[in-house]
Design a protein around this motif. Sequence first.
Motif, PDB file in Angstrom:
ATOM      1  N   THR A 189       7.412  10.061   1.483  1.00 44.15           N
ATOM      2  CA  THR A 189       7.477  11.462   0.836  1.00 44.15           C
ATOM      3  C   THR A 189       7.410  12.054   2.316  1.00 44.15           C
ATOM      4  O   THR A 189       8.096  12.794   3.253  1.00 44.15           O
ATOM      5  N   CYS A 206      -1.716   9.084   8.768  1.00 42.83           N
ATOM      6  CA  CYS A 206      -1.536   8.006   7.482  1.00 42.83           C
ATOM      7  C   CYS A 206      -0.424   7.908   7.749  1.00 42.83           C
ATOM      8  O   CYS A 206       0.467   7.571   8.489  1.00 42.83           O
ATOM      9  N   ASN A 241      -5.615  12.632  -0.586  1.00 41.82           N
ATOM     10  CA  ASN A 241      -5.469  11.807   0.919  1.00 41.82           C
ATOM     11  C   ASN A 241      -6.168  10.452   1.760  1.00 41.82           C
ATOM     12  O   ASN A 241      -7.122  11.046   1.745  1.00 41.82           O
ATOM     13  N   LYS A 242      -5.801  10.004   2.397  1.00 41.39           N
ATOM     14  CA  LYS A 242      -6.427   9.249   3.798  1.00 41.39           C
ATOM     15  C   LYS A 242      -7.761   9.877   4.422  1.00 41.39           C
ATOM     16  O   LYS A 242      -7.525  11.340   4.494  1.00 41.39           O
ATOM     17  N   ARG A 262      -7.563  -0.660  -6.953  1.00 49.24           N
ATOM     18  CA  ARG A 262      -8.408  -0.035  -6.197  1.00 49.24           C
ATOM     19  C   ARG A 262      -7.838   1.274  -6.962  1.00 49.24           C
ATOM     20  O   ARG A 262      -6.996   1.590  -7.544  1.00 49.24           O
ATOM     21  N   GLN A 280      -2.772   2.486   9.713  1.00 43.58           N
ATOM     22  CA  GLN A 280      -1.816   3.075   9.152  1.00 43.58           C
ATOM     23  C   GLN A 280      -0.305   4.120  10.465  1.00 43.58           C
ATOM     24  O   GLN A 280       0.353   3.620  10.170  1.00 43.58           O
ATOM     25  N   THR A 333       6.031   3.265  -0.500  1.00 41.41           N
ATOM     26  CA  THR A 333       7.139   4.496  -1.129  1.00 41.41           C
ATOM     27  C   THR A 333       8.095   3.710  -1.247  1.00 41.41           C
ATOM     28  O   THR A 333       8.298   2.456  -1.290  1.00 41.41           O
ATOM     29  N   ARG A 339       1.017  -1.457   0.036  1.00 47.01           N
ATOM     30  CA  ARG A 339      -0.203  -0.217   0.232  1.00 47.01           C
ATOM     31  C   ARG A 339       0.457   1.676  -0.216  1.00 47.01           C
ATOM     32  O   ARG A 339       1.950   1.426  -0.060  1.00 47.01           O
ATOM     33  N   GLY A 340      -0.118   1.862  -0.183  1.00 48.95           N
ATOM     34  CA  GLY A 340       0.716   3.470  -0.414  1.00 48.95           C
ATOM     35  C   GLY A 340       0.805   3.438  -1.787  1.00 48.95           C
ATOM     36  O   GLY A 340       1.605   2.924  -2.363  1.00 48.95           O
ATOM     37  N   ALA A 341       0.275   5.663  -2.414  1.00 47.71           N
ATOM     38  CA  ALA A 341       0.129   5.573  -3.747  1.00 47.71           C
ATOM     39  C   ALA A 341       2.031   4.708  -4.200  1.00 47.71           C
ATOM     40  O   ALA A 341       1.792   3.983  -5.543  1.00 47.71           O
ATOM     41  N   ALA A 372       3.529   8.084   5.656  1.00 49.50           N
ATOM     42  CA  ALA A 372       3.271   8.132   3.841  1.00 49.50           C
ATOM     43  C   ALA A 372       5.761   7.538   4.191  1.00 49.50           C
ATOM     44  O   ALA A 372       6.006   9.501   3.716  1.00 49.50           O
ATOM     45  N   CYS A 432       0.056  11.864  -0.335  1.00 48.16           N
ATOM     46  CA  CYS A 432      -1.221  12.231  -1.472  1.00 48.16           C
ATOM     47  C   CYS A 432      -0.922  10.814  -2.262  1.00 48.16           C
ATOM     48  O   CYS A 432      -0.110  10.183  -2.508  1.00 48.16           O
ATOM     49  N   ASP A 433      -2.459  10.346  -2.337  1.00 47.11           N
ATOM     50  CA  ASP A 433      -2.953   9.643  -3.656  1.00 47.11           C
ATOM     51  C   ASP A 433      -3.299  10.389  -4.866  1.00 47.11           C
ATOM     52  O   ASP A 433      -2.605   9.144  -5.638  1.00 47.11           O
TER      53      ASP A 433
HETATM   54  O1  MRU Z   1      -5.072   3.107   2.262  1.00 47.44           O
HETATM   55  P1  MRU Z   1      -3.445   3.138   1.948  1.00 47.44           P
HETATM   56  O2  MRU Z   1      -2.455   2.970   3.243  1.00 47.44           O
HETATM   57  O3  MRU Z   1      -2.932   2.970   0.619  1.00 47.44           O
HETATM   58  O4  MRU Z   1      -3.645   5.251   2.098  1.00 47.44           O
HETATM   59  C1  MRU Z   1      -2.094   5.766   1.964  1.00 47.44           C
HETATM   60  C2  MRU Z   1      -2.071   6.984   2.180  1.00 47.44           C
HETATM   61  O5  MRU Z   1      -3.344   7.732   1.946  1.00 47.44           O
HETATM   62  C3  MRU Z   1      -0.713   7.172   1.889  1.00 47.44           C
HETATM   63  O6  MRU Z   1      -0.930   8.855   2.453  1.00 47.44           O
HETATM   64  C4  MRU Z   1      -0.566   8.124   0.753  1.00 47.44           C
HETATM   65  O7  MRU Z   1      -1.327   6.674  -0.434  1.00 47.44           O
HETATM   66  C5  MRU Z   1       0.925   8.916   0.394  1.00 47.44           C
HETATM   67  S1  MRU Z   1       2.064   7.189   0.366  1.00 47.44           S
HETATM   68  C6  MRU Z   1       3.660   8.316   0.596  1.00 47.44           C
END
Ligand code: MRU
Length: 366
Positions: A173, A161, A251-252, A95, A200, A168, A51-53, A163, A240-241
């Motif tokens: 980030t 959340c 974002n979350k 997703r 998270q 990453t 997980r995480g964008a 990040a 951010c996503d």
């Molecule tokens: O649902 P998730 O855990 O994937 O959500 C993640 C977030 O909202 C993170 O803040 C986002 O992906 C930033 S990743 C550097």
Amino acid sequence: MSEYLSDHVHLSDDGTAVIILDQTQLPNRTEYLTLRTAKQMFDAIQSLQVRGAPCIGICAAYDLYVLAQRIPDTASAEEFMSKLNEQANYLASSRPTAVNLRWALDRMLDTAKAHAADTDRLTALHSECIAIHKEDIAMCRSIAEYGLSLISDGDGILTHCNAGPLATSRYGTALGPLFLGKERGMNFHVFSDETRPLLQGARLTSYELSRGGIDVTLICDNMASIVMKNGWVQACFVGCDRVAANGDAANKIGTSGVAILAKHYGIPFYVLGPTSTIDISCATGDDIPIELRDPNEIREKFYAEPMALPEVNCYNPAFDVTDHTLISGIITEYGICRAPYTESLRAVFDRKNAGIPFETPEKGGN
Ligand code: MRU
């Protein structure tokens, strides 16, 4: 294989599978999963094992490379592309909000298309997924430098959340400036929102920071206001996503509430993310699809027994959109974008599209 990147998402030694650290087991267990089939890959993303964008994008790129190997060598260029498109669309549907997923898959498809008729088409795909991963490492490093220029030794930082490196690669980030500052002998006090309903912040952010030797205090989401009012927070850093062209940032779930509180208390609120998370094709946050998840994540997940009757309605959006007017700056690998974001983000994309590489500042800077 030409290269092996030993992060929490990588190819197996023989390159025929994707290995991921199962983030759902943290912080109690460190378990790795081997993904071989499209279904396993889809499930790993949907269940947040990965997980995480940016991390989802990296994983999906490796996934597609592995799935491409299953297509017979004898398949024509058209057959190869048709099968690969099908697999990419399947993975992309796991997703909807984080744009990095589609972005990485499209990069892989573009490479595949350019080399579909080559006998060594897999080599090009291998190079591309490694490049996506390496670029994320470099982008995170640059974001960390720019983010660090915004804060001072001893500051209190609130984050929501996760990040960090898990979301990453390497620095992360939103947490990147904190890890980089730590390397340089700086100390920060971080308040980590636990981030209901999937925790998270509790499971991952406080784990990463604590293991990294950074002073972290875990708070429930509804405690953000009091720590701000107490004067303990000098800046908010979130990931951010998907960021729209006007700077609205998904974002979350709960992030927009943090931004509203920060505005009330006069605390700068920064969004940190690579350009792979900016979706210029979305004019505003209204165009960003918001993932709705299983209501049982609210009713019963993580509880010893259910905390609501099964028939109680639950609304479980996984993300919200922070209005651009609440954001003090959007930090990308190209630097710190300020309002008006329609112009500053466009300027970043103009540089990127012109092939101008980003430059990581030596030490902070903007
Ligand atoms: O649902 P998730 O855990 O994937 O959500 C993640 C977030 O909202 C993170 O803040 C986002 O992906 C930033 S990743 C550097």
